[in-house]
Every structure is written in C-alpha cells, then in structure tokens.
Design an enzyme around this catalytic site. Structure first.
Site, PDB file in Angstrom:
ATOM      1  N   GLN A 208      47.554   5.588  14.091  1.00  0.00           N
ATOM      2  CA  GLN A 208      48.689   6.522  13.989  1.00  0.00           C
ATOM      3  C   GLN A 208      49.965   5.808  13.528  1.00  0.00           C
ATOM      4  OE1 GLN A 208      50.574   9.596  17.057  1.00  0.00           O
ATOM      5  NE2 GLN A 208      51.166   7.524  17.620  1.00  0.00           N
TER       6      GLN A 208
ATOM      7  N   ASP B  14      40.351  -9.416  11.006  1.00  0.00           N
ATOM      8  CA  ASP B  14      40.016  -8.839  12.317  1.00  0.00           C
ATOM      9  C   ASP B  14      40.713  -9.691  13.374  1.00  0.00           C
ATOM     10  OD1 ASP B  14      38.575  -8.231  14.770  1.00  0.00           O
ATOM     11  OD2 ASP B  14      37.072  -7.274  13.495  1.00  0.00           O
TER      12      ASP B  14
ATOM     13  N   GLY C 273      46.445  -2.859  12.244  1.00  0.00           N
ATOM     14  CA  GLY C 273      46.370  -1.504  12.799  1.00  0.00           C
ATOM     15  C   GLY C 273      46.834  -0.459  11.793  1.00  0.00           C
TER      16      GLY C 273
ATOM     17  N   TYR D 206      43.661  -2.572  29.917  1.00  0.00           N
ATOM     18  CA  TYR D 206      44.537  -2.426  28.739  1.00  0.00           C
ATOM     19  C   TYR D 206      45.939  -2.961  29.052  1.00  0.00           C
ATOM     20  CZ  TYR D 206      47.657  -0.096  25.399  1.00  0.00           C
ATOM     21  OH  TYR D 206      48.639   0.166  24.470  1.00  0.00           O
TER      22      TYR D 206
ATOM     23  N   GLU E  60      52.679   0.893  29.397  1.00  0.00           N
ATOM     24  CA  GLU E  60      51.576   0.743  30.364  1.00  0.00           C
ATOM     25  C   GLU E  60      51.750  -0.533  31.184  1.00  0.00           C
ATOM     26  OE1 GLU E  60      48.240   1.971  31.386  1.00  0.00           O
ATOM     27  OE2 GLU E  60      49.296   3.808  30.934  1.00  0.00           O
TER      28      GLU E  60
ATOM     29  N   SER F 140      53.684  -2.271  25.426  1.00  0.00           N
ATOM     30  CA  SER F 140      53.493  -0.893  25.892  1.00  0.00           C
ATOM     31  C   SER F 140      54.108  -0.652  27.264  1.00  0.00           C
ATOM     32  CB  SER F 140      51.983  -0.616  25.991  1.00  0.00           C
ATOM     33  OG  SER F 140      51.742   0.550  26.736  1.00  0.00           O
TER      34      SER F 140
ATOM     35  N   LEU G 159      50.146  -4.155  15.165  1.00  0.00           N
ATOM     36  CA  LEU G 159      49.894  -2.863  15.823  1.00  0.00           C
ATOM     37  C   LEU G 159      48.430  -2.712  16.232  1.00  0.00           C
ATOM     38  CD1 LEU G 159      51.883  -0.439  13.458  1.00  0.00           C
ATOM     39  CD2 LEU G 159      52.738  -1.934  15.258  1.00  0.00           C
TER      40      LEU G 159
HETATM   41  P1  NAP Z   1      45.637   3.589  17.200  1.00  0.00           P
HETATM   42  O1  NAP Z   1      45.902   4.836  16.440  1.00  0.00           O
HETATM   43  O2  NAP Z   1      44.541   3.580  18.215  1.00  0.00           O
HETATM   44  O3  NAP Z   1      45.331   2.414  16.132  1.00  0.00           O
HETATM   45  C1  NAP Z   1      44.771   1.203  16.540  1.00  0.00           C
HETATM   46  C2  NAP Z   1      44.530   0.339  15.313  1.00  0.00           C
HETATM   47  O4  NAP Z   1      44.016  -0.933  15.723  1.00  0.00           O
HETATM   48  C3  NAP Z   1      43.528   0.913  14.318  1.00  0.00           C
HETATM   49  O5  NAP Z   1      44.061   0.769  13.023  1.00  0.00           O
HETATM   50  C4  NAP Z   1      42.305   0.011  14.472  1.00  0.00           C
HETATM   51  O6  NAP Z   1      41.620  -0.142  13.263  1.00  0.00           O
HETATM   52  C5  NAP Z   1      42.979  -1.304  14.812  1.00  0.00           C
HETATM   53  N1  NAP Z   1      42.085  -2.279  15.440  1.00  0.00           N
HETATM   54  C6  NAP Z   1      41.378  -2.135  16.582  1.00  0.00           C
HETATM   55  N2  NAP Z   1      40.680  -3.257  16.840  1.00  0.00           N
HETATM   56  C7  NAP Z   1      40.969  -4.142  15.846  1.00  0.00           C
HETATM   57  C8  NAP Z   1      40.566  -5.468  15.555  1.00  0.00           C
HETATM   58  N3  NAP Z   1      39.690  -6.132  16.328  1.00  0.00           N
HETATM   59  N4  NAP Z   1      41.064  -6.073  14.455  1.00  0.00           N
HETATM   60  C9  NAP Z   1      41.921  -5.418  13.633  1.00  0.00           C
HETATM   61  N5  NAP Z   1      42.319  -4.141  13.851  1.00  0.00           N
HETATM   62  C10 NAP Z   1      41.848  -3.516  14.946  1.00  0.00           C
HETATM   63  O7  NAP Z   1      46.965   3.081  17.942  1.00  0.00           O
HETATM   64  P2  NAP Z   1      48.495   3.562  17.724  1.00  0.00           P
HETATM   65  O8  NAP Z   1      48.760   4.756  18.570  1.00  0.00           O
HETATM   66  O9  NAP Z   1      48.791   3.584  16.282  1.00  0.00           O
HETATM   67  O10 NAP Z   1      49.265   2.349  18.432  1.00  0.00           O
HETATM   68  C11 NAP Z   1      49.659   1.191  17.691  1.00  0.00           C
HETATM   69  C12 NAP Z   1      49.885   0.047  18.674  1.00  0.00           C
HETATM   70  O11 NAP Z   1      50.936   0.376  19.569  1.00  0.00           O
HETATM   71  C13 NAP Z   1      48.706  -0.309  19.538  1.00  0.00           C
HETATM   72  O12 NAP Z   1      48.723  -1.705  19.741  1.00  0.00           O
HETATM   73  C14 NAP Z   1      48.968   0.386  20.859  1.00  0.00           C
HETATM   74  O13 NAP Z   1      48.323  -0.269  21.924  1.00  0.00           O
HETATM   75  C15 NAP Z   1      50.468   0.263  20.923  1.00  0.00           C
HETATM   76  N6  NAP Z   1      51.185   1.310  21.654  1.00  0.00           N
HETATM   77  C16 NAP Z   1      50.975   2.610  21.315  1.00  0.00           C
HETATM   78  C17 NAP Z   1      51.698   3.601  21.982  1.00  0.00           C
HETATM   79  C18 NAP Z   1      51.519   5.066  21.644  1.00  0.00           C
HETATM   80  O14 NAP Z   1      51.950   5.904  22.434  1.00  0.00           O
HETATM   81  N7  NAP Z   1      50.923   5.389  20.494  1.00  0.00           N
HETATM   82  C19 NAP Z   1      52.629   3.249  22.967  1.00  0.00           C
HETATM   83  C20 NAP Z   1      52.824   1.901  23.251  1.00  0.00           C
HETATM   84  C21 NAP Z   1      52.104   0.934  22.581  1.00  0.00           C
HETATM   85  P3  NAP Z   1      40.131   0.410  12.951  1.00  0.00           P
HETATM   86  O15 NAP Z   1      40.291   1.489  11.944  1.00  0.00           O
HETATM   87  O16 NAP Z   1      39.477  -0.800  12.396  1.00  0.00           O
HETATM   88  O17 NAP Z   1      39.525   0.864  14.242  1.00  0.00           O
HETATM   89  O1  G4F Z   2      47.416  10.415  26.320  1.00  0.00           O
HETATM   90  P1  G4F Z   2      46.910   9.381  27.258  1.00  0.00           P
HETATM   91  O2  G4F Z   2      45.488   8.977  27.131  1.00  0.00           O
HETATM   92  O3  G4F Z   2      47.904   8.145  27.109  1.00  0.00           O
HETATM   93  P2  G4F Z   2      48.220   6.886  28.057  1.00  0.00           P
HETATM   94  O4  G4F Z   2      47.094   6.535  28.931  1.00  0.00           O
HETATM   95  O5  G4F Z   2      49.543   7.115  28.694  1.00  0.00           O
HETATM   96  O6  G4F Z   2      48.321   5.701  26.991  1.00  0.00           O
HETATM   97  C1  G4F Z   2      49.006   5.864  25.750  1.00  0.00           C
HETATM   98  O7  G4F Z   2      50.356   5.484  25.933  1.00  0.00           O
HETATM   99  C2  G4F Z   2      50.554   4.098  26.268  1.00  0.00           C
HETATM  100  C3  G4F Z   2      52.052   3.887  26.436  1.00  0.00           C
HETATM  101  O8  G4F Z   2      52.434   4.223  27.754  1.00  0.00           O
HETATM  102  C4  G4F Z   2      49.978   3.249  25.156  1.00  0.00           C
HETATM  103  F1  G4F Z   2      50.194   1.937  25.430  1.00  0.00           F
HETATM  104  C5  G4F Z   2      48.497   3.537  25.016  1.00  0.00           C
HETATM  105  O9  G4F Z   2      47.978   2.772  23.906  1.00  0.00           O
HETATM  106  C6  G4F Z   2      48.312   5.013  24.715  1.00  0.00           C
HETATM  107  O10 G4F Z   2      48.867   5.284  23.442  1.00  0.00           O
HETATM  108  O11 G4F Z   2      47.117   9.865  28.768  1.00  0.00           O
HETATM  109  C7  G4F Z   2      48.361  10.295  29.246  1.00  0.00           C
HETATM  110  C8  G4F Z   2      48.213  10.862  30.652  1.00  0.00           C
HETATM  111  C9  G4F Z   2      47.438   9.951  31.604  1.00  0.00           C
HETATM  112  O12 G4F Z   2      48.111   9.889  32.831  1.00  0.00           O
HETATM  113  C10 G4F Z   2      46.104  10.658  31.806  1.00  0.00           C
HETATM  114  O13 G4F Z   2      45.503  10.455  33.079  1.00  0.00           O
HETATM  115  O14 G4F Z   2      47.463  12.073  30.560  1.00  0.00           O
HETATM  116  C11 G4F Z   2      46.532  12.105  31.624  1.00  0.00           C
HETATM  117  N1  G4F Z   2      45.427  12.991  31.258  1.00  0.00           N
HETATM  118  C12 G4F Z   2      45.079  14.114  31.940  1.00  0.00           C
HETATM  119  N2  G4F Z   2      43.993  14.663  31.378  1.00  0.00           N
HETATM  120  C13 G4F Z   2      44.564  12.813  30.245  1.00  0.00           C
HETATM  121  C14 G4F Z   2      43.664  13.876  30.314  1.00  0.00           C
HETATM  122  N3  G4F Z   2      44.506  11.881  29.283  1.00  0.00           N
HETATM  123  C15 G4F Z   2      43.503  11.992  28.363  1.00  0.00           C
HETATM  124  N4  G4F Z   2      43.449  11.084  27.364  1.00  0.00           N
HETATM  125  N5  G4F Z   2      42.584  13.004  28.399  1.00  0.00           N
HETATM  126  C16 G4F Z   2      42.617  13.972  29.361  1.00  0.00           C
HETATM  127  O15 G4F Z   2      41.773  14.869  29.390  1.00  0.00           O
END
Ligand code: NAP
Ligand code: G4F
Length: 358
Positions: A28, A72, A24, A173, A151, A149, A94
C-alpha cells in the site's frame, strides 16, 4: 511562511534528479510513496522479490515511470547489489510482513524480515558507501527511512503516545519492529548515518490489503450492499485505533528525510475510533444496519491485543509542517465507494476480488 503550493514547488526544485530506492514497492505505502516522489521529480526504483511477483504488474499499472531492481530483505547480497546498482540518495525501507496475526503463525520469519531485514539494509548502505560513514560528505550521505510502527507501543503506558513513550509490544510483529527501530537509531549514533524511523499509526486507503480491518469492512459492506454476501465476520470490535489516510502519511516519510538533523517522528491524527465506529460508519453510508450483518468470530480475536492507540503528532506538525488532510469518516467513505466499484465489477463481469479469510 511558505504556502502549501509554494512548499511543493520548492521541494520539487530541490528533488529534481534525486534517486530513491523503495523496499515494499508492491505494498500500500510503496505505491503512494512512489507517486509522491515521482511528482517531486525523483527517479524512483522499487525493490522486487520473487521470480514472478504478480504484484509487480499491479504497481506498474498504478504508477508509471517506476524502475525495478531485484532483492529480498532475507538476502544481504541482493541488497548490496541493489543499492550499488541504484546509487540512491534516499532509501525507504517499507518492506515487511505487515499483518500482525501472521506474526504469531510465522514468528521466526517475521523476525527475520522485520527485524534482521532492517539490519541487512543498513549494512548494505554502509558497505556500498564505505564502512566508516554511509557516504563521504562530497556526494552526500544516503539517507535511510525505517517504517516503524505504533504497534511498538502495544500495551500503552500513556495516552496519547509520542516519540519518547516507552514501548511494550504485544506481538512478534511489534517486537521485531522494535528491533528495527533501535538498530536504525543505533546506526545513526554509532556510524553517524542519516537514519530515521517514522513511528506511523494505522493508515489506510482503497489500496489497503483486504486482511486489514478497515478494508475488510469496506469490501464486506460493498459486497453485502450488492447482494454478493450477507454476513461479515469480525473479531474485537472494542479495539481503538488512530486511523489516517496512507496518501497523507507518505508525505511525512519524505519530509523526515529532508531535515538537517535526523530524528524519529510519530505520525498520526490524534483522533481515536473503535472498530465498531468503523463498522457503523461504513454500513450507514450504504443505508444498512450493521447489527443485521456483523458476526463476531472468536477465532479472529488475537492472543494478545493492542487495545488502544492514539498519536501525539506534535513534533511532526511543528518540525515537518505535516498535517493530515483526510478525516476518518471521509476515509471510510472513500474506501466503501472504491469497493462498491470493485464489487459491481465482480457482480457484473466476474472479476475476482481477493477477500481475506483472516
Ligand atoms: P504492505 O501493503 O503489507 O506491504 C508490504 C511490502 O513488503 C510488500 O511490498 C511486500 O512485497 C514486501 N515484502 C515482504 N517481505 C519482503 C521481503 N522478504 N523482501 C522484500 N520485500 C518484502 O504494507 P504497508 O501497509 O504498505 O506498510 C509499509 C510498511 O509500514 C511496513 O513495514 C509496515 O509494517 C509499516 N507500517 C504500516 C502501517 C500501516 O498502517 N499501513 C503502520 C505502521 C507501520 P511482496 O509483493 O513481495 O509480498
Ligand atoms: O487492521 P488491523 O489488522 O491492524 P493492526 O493490527 O492495528 O496493524 C496495522 O497497523 C499497525 C500500526 O499500528 C501496523 F504496524 C501494522 O503493519 C498494520 O498495518 O487491526 C486493527 C484492529 C485490531 O485491534 C484487531 O484486533 O482491528 C481489530 N479487528 C477486529 N476484527 C480486526 C478484525 N482486525 C482484522 N485484521 N480483522 C478482523 O476481522
């Protein structure tokens, strides 16, 4: 008591010449984690998928000194080869399909990547290190971090949520992440692997994908302010999240892998805000009234919503010494500032920003 500056000097000394493999890397968190580990003296390798992944050059520009290896999460052989080539001390998994609405459209793929992909990564480590332990004691185990997560808490049974709160995921998810969480714990218990899950609450930054709500808002506000658009379509404004800054959260990931005993940690701020709060803060920052611009689009409301999330990060604070450094209002302002710069380049030079259609 070790001060912040001294702690970073101590960590830097301990981490010189260690190798980390990050899946990953183009996401981000991947870029922030790579920067952090490089600053501590690690050699950092990023797993890259696809034959010409356009995000590779972007992360190379953001983070110099990165090395790349192909692989992958859908392809076990590629993961074994990658781990064998890099010989990492630490693996940070990630990679995921991380956008929740996508998981209803492509539930099977999401389960393969976010669930089975974790198992494949654990197996790759086990195979490279010999099947009994993840590596023998002399060279030290490969330590594994899984990006779990909040989630997984989904329809929350208590608030705030901590490490032992029962899971009730609300999306494919969340269900797949729950499998990844438990298989990591199971490999720790079954094979004595050093594997931990960070249960991270939402974390954002100027590098956040434009499909996520905070970035959609910051970009929309910037474009409206500069006259590039007039309306911002959103879904459920009542949803409540515990939002922090991604740069803070990657520090916690690293700290988790430095503990003597592997265990899972909740990471969040403990503060709750609604999507409406985020909208209001962002529009107010540029002197606009959000009610003149925000339109509710029912198509953006999810089939099963996670209404509210709030972390209890006590264990991370006490055992890791981890604290967030950026508050939510400061975070929203940072993101709007950054998007004002992007949007003005779009206006003045025609640079394309990929706004999300979600
Ligand atoms: P992100 O920006 O969506 O990055 C996802 C990464 O996964 C990208 O680098 C993507 O690479 C890679 N990927 C997707 N499918 C793949 C595959 N089949 N094989 C190898 N790489 C693959 O996510 P992020 O926000 O940095 O989050 C990082 C991790 O933390 C994720 O697992 C997410 O679910 C988890 N998480 C995030 C949050 C949050 O708020 N950001 C909170 C809790 C947990 P490509 O360039 O190839 O698409
Ligand atoms: O920003 P979101 O899409 O994030 P969500 O669904 O909370 O998921 C993110 O956080 C998780 C950790 O709790 C990660 F595991 C996951 O990978 C990801 O990074 O939505 C946040 C909230 C939701 O309740 C959604 O219904 O915002 C609400 N929302 C309202 N309007 C919207 C919108 N979300 C999106 N994306 N777009 C809208 O227009």
């Amino acid at each position: 008591m070790v001060s912040g500056r001294n702690l970073s000097t101590v960590l830097k000394g301990k981490c010189m010449s260690r190798r980390a493999l990050i899946t990953g890397i183009t996401g981000q968190d991947g870029s922030y984690l790579a920067e952090h580990l490089l600053s501590l003296g690690y050699q950092v390798w990023g797993l890259i998928r696809g034959q010409a992944n356009p995000r590779k050059s972007r992360v190379s520009r953001l983070v110099s000194d990165l090395s790349f290896v192909n692989g992958d999460l859908l392809d076990e052989g590629s993961l074994v080869t990658a781990v064998d080539k890099v010989q990492p001390d630490e693996v940070y998994n990630l990679a995921a399909i991380s956008f929740v609405p996508m998981s209803w459209d492509q539930a099977e793929l999401t389960t393969e990547v976010n669930g089975m992909g974790v198992l494949r990564m654990l197996e790759a480590i086990r195979l490279v290190c010999g099947l009994d332990k993840s590596r023998d004691g002399s060279s030290g185990q490969i330590r594994f971090y899984q990006a779990s997560s909040s989630e997984m808490f989904g329809k929350v049974v208590e608030s705030p949520q901590h490490e032992t709160t029962i899971f009730h995921p609300r999306s494919p998810y969340g269900v797949a992440k729950t499998y990844g969480h438990f298989i990591t714990r199971n490999y720790r218990e079954s094979f004595d692997m050093y594997g931990v899950s960070g249960i991270l609450f939402n974390h954002e930054s100027p590098r956040r994908g434009t499909e996520f709500v905070t970035r959609k808002i910051s970009l929309g506000v910037a474009q409206i302010k500069l006259g590039l658009q007039d309306k911002l379509c959103l879904g459920n404004l009542d949803a409540v999240r515990d939002w922090g800054f991604a740069g803070d959260y990657v520090r916690a990931m690293h700290l988790m892998l430095q503990q003597d005993e592997p265990t899972d940690y909740v990471v969040g701020t403990g503060c709750m805000h609604s999507v409406r709060d985020a909208v209001q803060m962002a529009f107010e920052y540029v002197g606009l009234d959000w009610r003149d611009h925000v339109v509710i689009d029912p198509a953006l409301v999810r089939p099963a919503e996670v209404e509210t999330l709030c972390a209890d990060p006590s264990r991370a604070r006490v055992e890791l010494g981890w604290e967030p450094s950026v508050g939510f209002e400061q975070l929203m302002h940072m993101m709007v500032e950054s998007d004002l710069q992007h949007a003005s380049r779009e206006r003045d030079f025609g640079d394309l920003i990929l706004a999300s259609s979600w």
